[in-house]
Scaffold this active site. Structure first.
Site: not given
Lengths: 574, 574
Positions: B44, B116, B152, B179, B325
């Site tokens: 897409e 779409k 999509c 996605s 971290d």
């Protein structure tokens, strides 16, 4: 013709504070009842504040809002407002989903409940993310008059609920609104409302929210317009206000129900007995709209004040550089919070000029606010020496030591830090991230540099008119702007002249115009290239910039959502 | 049955870089042609990248995208791909508005163009802000086979375009997708695609984008599923890839046109001659999905790498604190960019422990990256002495002098600064704004603290499996976390234990659950109150935090949009 006294309660709700907002409704409904009103209309989502953003998706919040409507109906009756028809805005939640809703409360009960039909999803609005659209229209008859309602965007769309109400027949339309301020927007509201009143063949009552919410400010400016388009009442801008208007309405005795333009009209009779004749208010209460400059200034003052106060702060602190941006920010802060809540800090480095220090002190003297001087020279020296900084790194560390200094004072003393950057700087990235960009709120974020100067001159002139000391030192207005991060530095070394720059930015940022349009507008190709590249490359700085009051058509923030990672360059296609 | 070889070009487009993306299409189409494919399907908006956000509203950009489609059709034919049917995604603009569009290119021409139908407007998606929905479905016949397309979200909605195509009749459906990755999302894609293939009564070809774009990362994982739900091919995750699949398809000779389920089906014949019989690929090319940890790690690596490289940077710099971290961030950065592009800085203050300094050095040794030590003691002392800082102000100035130090080195040497905070910290505001929150990108922003530990253990175990040095010092994993901003400070002084805290945050942040639900889930009332207040009060910090890769259902950022000014407090209604 039957008479009706209607009140518009233009209140300043706080987002999320349902109990506090409910109390506001009780207080203002009592004022309306005391003023002899038969109907009072609150703004859109007056019970929850607007916009509540993703709180909409929190089921507990929606339930609290629904519950508060029922409680409010009861409380209003207990407070002696049971005979008053009260329109309020709130967040509803039913099996379909969340709703931008309005309810009519009367006699201790919810007598009508309607959901917004048109959900704006452009600019700063994301309502299709949040709400499901309504398709019903609830008309109630009070004192023999048929009253319909629509919510905000419902009047901005052609062929919408007002058209349906006009076809079904009503005597009056009430419209709770939460319409964020932007410059010159009120110029389009009155003709729009007049057109819809004609479509409804009935007067239209438009109550708008007032007050600041993060980057938005609502200006009130509530109006009542007759079926013939005549302005029957207007509330002042930027203050809470109860506008009371007497109407003489022909009772149409409308009874059509069912489908109109794809919407379902329902009716309920509360009472058919006309109001006994009474003496109307002598003169229509029509406040004069503010001048353009006064309107913008008020928007900035209210936006700043409400951000500070609704977030539980009392005072603000920021750098007084001697330049125009900090001077205008300081004047706004003093107008918003009073001089005792404003703390200015002059933070000279080795490159700061004498006039900067003097202008900063003079600003504080004129405003009567707190002021101190803290040199950043020692802080800068440690960084420069330890890390052997030169060039841009040395320039930026000066701005950053100032940002840290302000944050330290904020931590130590509890003030909220303001960033004093303007829209032009933010557009082209002429600011230091974690330096002058430090702050919780940025009062002139959406004001172009040339507009900052205009506002400064206007504010000084206003002071002179009132026989007061002009707050902004003349020298801060007239001297050439400089960041003073290296010897003799001027903004004009790095940027086109501000009038030209603001013209280009107006086209590129506000107008979303491309390269060809800018060329056609007469700008020089090289300047366009330079400015557009600066704007495009500064997106990462804007993302971490504090919020500030939107006053233009397109403000940086949720109004203009561009990717940081962005390979598009205007003009490379030519 | 007629044969057809289909290729899925899982490419990494860059948002906005239309010329660069167009070149990618030529390169990958040529690979598809060389692989003997008859059809190739790109993702897409493959030509513009995804999401382009407000670039959609820039007419010049939409025009460039449209023009690039025509140019690409011509270029593909010139490059010897004229016989290849190429599906691409792009931004269109017609008289109705902007469109999320796909086009089929063949023989130098655009032979089909479709918009779409379903525009997602939830989570990270704002497509109703940008696009107008399509209502046509373009089916082309190639080698006697009827091929339909959907885009999509069109396959995520029941009763949508796939149903209409199934009714009208097609032999194959192609679906360009973009996605965004989130943990465990691939578990739902395959059953969904299988269901739609059954509805279409035809195989479904699902090509997904790959690569990072600001806070989003796309994982590829493109698939081909037969009409019977059988998985016929799957591409690997997180890498560009050409997946080539041979299909045997019954040619249905479908010819129905007109309205189906409110959509208009149109047909065009490109060729009816079947492909001459050929030897299919021996084995279905089915890549194994990654394990949960490997998937998350890859998402974080790709998100970080693409942010750095697509923004034109080469190297990153950040603080090595000795804690977990920064250690995990460093291991990610080295996996993303290589050790020579990673610069670690140990910035001890007077409260830094010996083990912190040692663990930071050990981390750098294991990774083979650049490392230096710069004390912040002198910088802190100037601030503390000049401003008489104590308490929180003194703690914060340590974190902030470090942030400034990193920014100065970034300015001086040209590295991009990373912020190494995790999602738990960000949720409860356990970080210093303009201190450890400084950076252009935050690689583990969406990773809860307990998950950071899990990833560290997993990454070390992977290294051991491969016979490599585990990158993360054991001590950084096992020692109790501390910000080391005052003597003997531990995270557990200020926060509930991390497993409990993350459990509550999972319910409150990810699940949007309210107070009653949290009580019902068995959490202690006082702890809930404390955690929820911390989360609610930290919104202003999150707004100024750098972007970082989304890996969960609901990441801080555009996924969760809460007001800063917010009077709502869970539990106060009880």
């Amino acid at each position: 013709m039957p008479q009706l006294r209607i009140a518009l309660a233009q209140i300043n709700s706080t987002v999320g504070d349902v109990p506090g907002n409910a109390q506001l409704h009780v207080d203002w409904a009592k004022k309306a009842a005391q003023a002899g009103a038969h109907v009072v209309v609150f703004p859109e989502m007056s019970l929850t504040g607007y916009p509540v953003e993703d709180l909409t998706l929190r089921a507990t919040f929606a339930q609290a809002s629904r519950q508060a409507v029922d409680d409010l109906a009861r409380r209003l009756a207990e407070a002696g407002c049971g005979e008053l028809l009260v329109y309020i805005g709130y967040l509803d939640l039913d099996e379909v989903g969340p709703r931008d809703a309005a309810a009519a409360l009367y006699g201790g009960e919810v007598v009508a409940r309607q959901f917004k039909h048109h959900l704006p999803n452009y600019g700063v609005f994301d309502e299709q993310r949040y709400f499901k659209a309504g398709r019903t229209l609830d008309v109630v008859r009070l004192h023999g008059l048929d009253i319909g309602m629509v919510i905000c965007e419902d009047i901005w769309q052609d062929g919408g609920p007002v058209t349906a109400l006009g076809q079904a027949g009503v005597d009056l339309v009430v419209a709770p609104n939460a319409s964020p301020y932007e410059r010159s927007k009120d110029d389009i509201r009155l003709p729009l409302v007049a057109r819809r009143a004609a479509e409804a063949n009935a007067p239209l009552v438009y109550t708008n929210l007032v007050g600041g919410q993060d980057d938005l400010v609502f200006d009130g400016d509530s109006i009542v317009v007759g079926a013939d388009g005549e302005l029957l009442g207007r509330a002042p801008q930027f203050v809470e206000h109860l506008l009371v208007v007497d109407l003489d309405l022909p009772a149409g005795g409308h009874s059509a129900e069912g489908e109109f333009e794809g919407m379902t009209v329902r009716r309920r009779v509360l009472g058919s007995e006309p109001v006994p004749a009474y003496e109307p208010i002598a003169e229509a209460p029509i406040s004069e709209p503010l001048s353009d400059e006064a309107e913008v200034w008020s928007a900035l003052v209210v936006g700043l004040r409400d951000y500070v106060q609704k977030n539980g702060a009392r005072s603000v602190i920021f750098g007084f550089s001697g330049g125009i941006d900090s001077a205008v920010s300081a004047a706004l802060a003093v107008d918003a919070l009073g001089p005792d809540c404003v703390y200015g800090v002059s933070m000279p480095s080795q490159y700061s000029s004498e006039h900067s220090k003097a202008d900063a002190a003079e600003l504080a003297r004129r405003l009567g606010c707190h002021f101190r001087t803290e040199s950043v020279a020692d802080m800068v020296r440690v960084y420069v020496d330890q890390l052997n900084l030169t060039g841009l790194a040395e320039e930026n560390i000066q701005a950053r030591t100032r940002g840290m200094l302000l944050m330290a004072l904020s931590n130590q003393e509890g003030h909220l830090v303001l960033a004093t950057g303007n829209k032009t700087e933010l557009a082209v990235g002429y600011s230091t991230i974690y330096g002058d960009a430090v702050g919780a709120f940025a009062p002139i974020k959406d004001v172009f540099k040339t507009h900052v100067w205009e506002l400064a001159r206007w504010r000084n002139a206003e002071a002179e008119k009132r026989g007061e000391m002009p707050p902004i030192p003349e020298n801060s207005i007239t001297k050439p702007p400089s960041a003073e991060l290296r010897p003799g530095q001027l903004d004009s070394d790095s940027l086109p002249d501000y009038p030209l720059l603001d013209d280009i930015l107006d086209d590129y940022v506000e107008g979303d115009r491309g390269y060809a349009d800018l060329i056609a507008a007469g700008f020089d190709a090289e300047t366009i290239d330079r400015v557009l590249r600066m704007v495009d490359h500064s997106e990462f700085k804007r993302r971490q910039y504090p919020v500030g009051t939107k006053i233009t058509f397109k403000a940086f923030g949720r109004d203009r959502r561009l990717p940081i990672t962005n390979g598009w360059r205007e003009g490379t296609q030519r």
